[in-house]
Design a protein around this motif. Structure first.
Motif, PDB file in Angstrom:
ATOM      1  N   LEU A 143       0.837  -1.196   0.000  1.00 51.78           N
ATOM      2  CA  LEU A 143       0.000   0.000   0.000  1.00 51.78           C
ATOM      3  C   LEU A 143       0.878   1.254   0.000  1.00 51.78           C
ATOM      4  CD1 LEU A 143      -2.885   1.221   0.268  1.00 51.78           C
ATOM      5  CD2 LEU A 143      -2.584   1.085   2.760  1.00 51.78           C
ATOM      6  N   LYS A 144       0.557   2.189  -0.867  1.00 53.57           N
ATOM      7  CA  LYS A 144       1.302   3.443  -0.941  1.00 53.57           C
ATOM      8  C   LYS A 144       1.100   4.281   0.314  1.00 53.57           C
ATOM      9  CE  LYS A 144       0.984   4.016  -5.994  1.00 53.57           C
ATOM     10  NZ  LYS A 144       0.431   4.867  -7.071  1.00 53.57           N
ATOM     11  N   LYS A 145       2.052   5.142   0.595  1.00 50.96           N
ATOM     12  CA  LYS A 145       1.896   6.113   1.667  1.00 50.96           C
ATOM     13  C   LYS A 145       0.698   6.999   1.353  1.00 50.96           C
ATOM     14  CE  LYS A 145       3.289   8.317   5.382  1.00 50.96           C
ATOM     15  NZ  LYS A 145       3.282   7.648   6.711  1.00 50.96           N
ATOM     16  N   GLY A 146      -0.216   7.091   2.307  1.00 51.69           N
ATOM     17  CA  GLY A 146      -1.439   7.854   2.094  1.00 51.69           C
ATOM     18  C   GLY A 146      -2.586   7.025   1.554  1.00 51.69           C
ATOM     19  N   GLY A 147      -2.307   5.744   1.231  1.00 52.73           N
ATOM     20  CA  GLY A 147      -3.340   4.876   0.686  1.00 52.73           C
ATOM     21  C   GLY A 147      -4.311   4.362   1.739  1.00 52.73           C
ATOM     22  N   ILE A 148      -5.476   3.917   1.275  1.00 56.84           N
ATOM     23  CA  ILE A 148      -6.568   3.451   2.146  1.00 56.84           C
ATOM     24  C   ILE A 148      -6.559   1.933   2.236  1.00 56.84           C
ATOM     25  CG2 ILE A 148      -9.101   3.235   2.269  1.00 56.84           C
ATOM     26  CD1 ILE A 148      -9.278   6.030   1.072  1.00 56.84           C
ATOM     27  N   PHE A 149      -6.895   1.409   3.415  1.00 55.65           N
ATOM     28  CA  PHE A 149      -7.079  -0.035   3.557  1.00 55.65           C
ATOM     29  C   PHE A 149      -8.396  -0.337   4.253  1.00 55.65           C
ATOM     30  CE2 PHE A 149      -4.398   1.452   7.053  1.00 55.65           C
ATOM     31  CZ  PHE A 149      -4.961   0.890   8.191  1.00 55.65           C
ATOM     32  N   ALA A 150      -9.030  -1.420   3.826  1.00 56.40           N
ATOM     33  CA  ALA A 150     -10.277  -1.903   4.432  1.00 56.40           C
ATOM     34  C   ALA A 150     -10.265  -3.421   4.320  1.00 56.40           C
ATOM     35  CB  ALA A 150     -11.495  -1.312   3.726  1.00 56.40           C
ATOM     36  N   ILE A 151      -9.957  -4.090   5.431  1.00 54.06           N
ATOM     37  CA  ILE A 151      -9.792  -5.546   5.448  1.00 54.06           C
ATOM     38  C   ILE A 151     -10.785  -6.143   6.428  1.00 54.06           C
ATOM     39  CG2 ILE A 151      -8.185  -7.426   5.923  1.00 54.06           C
ATOM     40  CD1 ILE A 151      -5.913  -5.406   5.207  1.00 54.06           C
ATOM     41  N   HIS A 152     -11.632  -7.033   5.934  1.00 53.82           N
ATOM     42  CA  HIS A 152     -12.721  -7.607   6.724  1.00 53.82           C
ATOM     43  C   HIS A 152     -12.470  -9.087   6.961  1.00 53.82           C
ATOM     44  CE1 HIS A 152     -17.215  -8.640   7.230  1.00 53.82           C
ATOM     45  NE2 HIS A 152     -16.845  -7.958   8.277  1.00 53.82           N
ATOM     46  N   ASP A 153     -12.529  -9.507   8.220  1.00 51.64           N
ATOM     47  CA  ASP A 153     -12.295 -10.921   8.518  1.00 51.64           C
ATOM     48  C   ASP A 153     -12.797 -11.235   9.920  1.00 51.64           C
ATOM     49  OD1 ASP A 153     -11.482 -13.467   7.837  1.00 51.64           O
ATOM     50  OD2 ASP A 153      -9.403 -13.177   8.426  1.00 51.64           O
ATOM     51  N   LEU A 154     -12.671 -12.512  10.296  1.00 48.59           N
ATOM     52  CA  LEU A 154     -13.007 -12.953  11.649  1.00 48.59           C
ATOM     53  C   LEU A 154     -11.773 -12.725  12.510  1.00 48.59           C
ATOM     54  CD1 LEU A 154     -14.785 -16.296  10.682  1.00 48.59           C
ATOM     55  CD2 LEU A 154     -15.858 -14.099  11.230  1.00 48.59           C
ATOM     56  N   MET A 155     -11.752 -11.625  13.224  1.00 48.22           N
ATOM     57  CA  MET A 155     -10.530 -11.190  13.905  1.00 48.22           C
ATOM     58  C   MET A 155     -10.558 -11.441  15.407  1.00 48.22           C
ATOM     59  SD  MET A 155      -9.425  -7.731  11.851  1.00 48.22           S
ATOM     60  CE  MET A 155      -9.204  -7.750  10.065  1.00 48.22           C
ATOM     61  N   GLU A 156     -11.064 -12.601  15.815  1.00 48.69           N
ATOM     62  CA  GLU A 156     -11.027 -12.952  17.229  1.00 48.69           C
ATOM     63  C   GLU A 156      -9.579 -13.112  17.691  1.00 48.69           C
ATOM     64  OE1 GLU A 156     -14.599 -15.425  15.588  1.00 48.69           O
ATOM     65  OE2 GLU A 156     -12.552 -14.954  14.952  1.00 48.69           O
ATOM     66  N   PRO A 157      -9.305 -12.863  18.980  1.00 47.91           N
ATOM     67  CA  PRO A 157      -7.951 -13.041  19.517  1.00 47.91           C
ATOM     68  C   PRO A 157      -7.393 -14.440  19.270  1.00 47.91           C
ATOM     69  CG  PRO A 157      -9.309 -11.847  21.089  1.00 47.91           C
ATOM     70  CD  PRO A 157     -10.223 -12.299  19.992  1.00 47.91           C
ATOM     71  N   SER A 158      -8.262 -15.456  19.260  1.00 49.89           N
ATOM     72  CA  SER A 158      -7.794 -16.822  19.040  1.00 49.89           C
ATOM     73  C   SER A 158      -7.175 -16.988  17.655  1.00 49.89           C
ATOM     74  CB  SER A 158      -8.949 -17.818  19.202  1.00 49.89           C
ATOM     75  OG  SER A 158      -9.995 -17.547  18.281  1.00 49.89           O
ATOM     76  N   ARG A 159      -7.579 -16.154  16.709  1.00 50.91           N
ATOM     77  CA  ARG A 159      -7.035 -16.215  15.356  1.00 50.91           C
ATOM     78  C   ARG A 159      -5.959 -15.151  15.129  1.00 50.91           C
ATOM     79  NH1 ARG A 159     -12.641 -17.366  13.682  1.00 50.91           N
ATOM     80  NH2 ARG A 159     -12.705 -19.340  12.535  1.00 50.91           N
ATOM     81  N   TYR A 160      -6.227 -13.952  15.605  1.00 50.55           N
ATOM     82  CA  TYR A 160      -5.408 -12.796  15.253  1.00 50.55           C
ATOM     83  C   TYR A 160      -4.509 -12.288  16.377  1.00 50.55           C
ATOM     84  CZ  TYR A 160      -7.230 -11.791  10.593  1.00 50.55           C
ATOM     85  OH  TYR A 160      -7.516 -11.835   9.246  1.00 50.55           O
ATOM     86  N   GLY A 161      -4.687 -12.797  17.587  1.00 51.91           N
ATOM     87  CA  GLY A 161      -3.888 -12.284  18.694  1.00 51.91           C
ATOM     88  C   GLY A 161      -4.384 -10.915  19.145  1.00 51.91           C
ATOM     89  N   ASP A 162      -3.490 -10.116  19.701  1.00 48.88           N
ATOM     90  CA  ASP A 162      -3.835  -8.814  20.272  1.00 48.88           C
ATOM     91  C   ASP A 162      -3.873  -7.757  19.163  1.00 48.88           C
ATOM     92  OD1 ASP A 162      -4.090  -6.445  21.642  1.00 48.88           O
ATOM     93  OD2 ASP A 162      -2.615  -6.950  23.183  1.00 48.88           O
ATOM     94  N   MET A 163      -5.052  -7.477  18.672  1.00 47.30           N
ATOM     95  CA  MET A 163      -5.183  -6.514  17.580  1.00 47.30           C
ATOM     96  C   MET A 163      -5.072  -5.071  18.061  1.00 47.30           C
ATOM     97  SD  MET A 163      -5.240  -7.809  14.602  1.00 47.30           S
ATOM     98  CE  MET A 163      -5.952  -6.501  13.603  1.00 47.30           C
ATOM     99  N   ASP A 164      -5.363  -4.815  19.322  1.00 46.58           N
ATOM    100  CA  ASP A 164      -5.169  -3.466  19.845  1.00 46.58           C
ATOM    101  C   ASP A 164      -3.683  -3.119  19.834  1.00 46.58           C
ATOM    102  OD1 ASP A 164      -7.863  -2.914  20.348  1.00 46.58           O
ATOM    103  OD2 ASP A 164      -7.797  -3.918  22.295  1.00 46.58           O
ATOM    104  N   ASP A 165      -2.852  -4.102  20.175  1.00 46.43           N
ATOM    105  CA  ASP A 165      -1.403  -3.899  20.117  1.00 46.43           C
ATOM    106  C   ASP A 165      -0.956  -3.715  18.667  1.00 46.43           C
ATOM    107  OD1 ASP A 165       1.279  -3.946  21.433  1.00 46.43           O
ATOM    108  OD2 ASP A 165       1.545  -5.738  20.203  1.00 46.43           O
TER     109      ASP A 165
END
Length: 263
Positions: free
Chosen positions: A197-219
């Motif tokens: 992604l370029k600097k200044g570019g937009i991202f929108a990623i949708h998924d099942l982001m439970e901690p069991s799958r993704y870990g600490d997303m706040d971090d």
């Protein structure tokens, strides 16, 4: 010609569960009536075990039918369409800009983003593996043609190792893909997508982001901000945004979360 985005709940799974229900039910009845040299208790135990299996398969088939009806693009609820359009609404391309959809499947999100951004173009990539045999590059191209979209292109690619240089795209997106990449570090997948992604570019990623799958997303968000990302937020989407809480629970999509922001 109408587009065919397929259904997230494959018909083959429903047929398989229905067939298994019939086989197990017949096996249960046969076990109880069997003339094999088995005690009555053993026959009834075998029948009970097979009968429970039949009930489980029947329940699975019933749930699958419900899910297929919910996800259908032709049905009343059209949940898949609502989710796709919801994710696409976050993607904005500049004049002549290019966006990337990782794991495009049947091309639905790629095409939705392209339709919203006629001033730019979209690239959809997918590995189109044997486990998703009904999806293909040709299907994506037929769907784009059916929608009258000529600013979308499709090619084979791997979410774990994107075949693009750093800062190639003006926007990146994905929908319910990374949780299916078995054995992969989900935050590493996000990093790989954000790499292009370029600097200044937009991202929108949708998924099942439970901690069991993704870990600490706040971090994860904290680290992105420390690295200079202008914006990074997590938006739950099974709270009435893309679906109701009840729908999320019944469809096992309660962890649905949209990661959005700007690099």
């Amino acid at each position: 010609m109408k587009p065919d985005y397929r259904n997230w709940m494959p018909r083959g799974m429903i047929v398989g569960l229905g067939t298994a229900t019939g086989v197990l039910a017949a096996g249960s009845a046969a076990a109880v009536r069997s003339r094999l040299p088995m005690g009555r208790t053993a026959k009834h135990l075998a029948g009970a075990v097979l009968g429970l299996g039949a009930v489980g398969c029947l329940a699975g088939a019933a749930w699958s039918l419900y899910a297929r009806a919910m996800f259908s693009y032709e049905g009343g609820r059209q949940l898949s369409r609502q989710i796709i359009e919801g994710v696409a609404s976050y993607i904005e391309l500049p004049e002549g800009g290019v966006g990337l959809d990782v794991g495009c499947g049947s091309g639905a999100l790629t095409i939705a983003c392209a339709k919203r951004n006629p001033q730019g173009r979209m690239v959809g990539i997918d590995r189109w593996g044997v486990e998703y045999a009904s999806y293909s590059r040709k299907l994506c191209e037929r769907n784009a043609q059916a929608e009258g979209v000529d600013n979308a292109a499709f090619q084979k690619g791997d979410a774990r190792h994107l075949d693009f240089p750093d800062e190639t795209f003006d926007a990146v997106t994905s929908n319910y893909v990374y949780h299916n990449v078995m054995g992969a570090d989900k935050q590493a997948l996000l990093r790989e997508t954000l790499r292009v992604l370029k600097k200044g570019g937009i991202f929108a990623i949708h998924d099942l982001m439970e901690p069991s799958r993704y870990g600490d997303m706040d971090d994860f968000l904290r680290k992105l901000r420390e690295e200079g990302f202008q914006e990074a937020r997590l938006l739950p989407t099974a709270d009435g945004t893309f679906m109701t809480r009840g729908e999320g629970k019944r469809l096992f999509l309660s962890g649905s979360t949209l990661l959005v922001g700007r690099k």
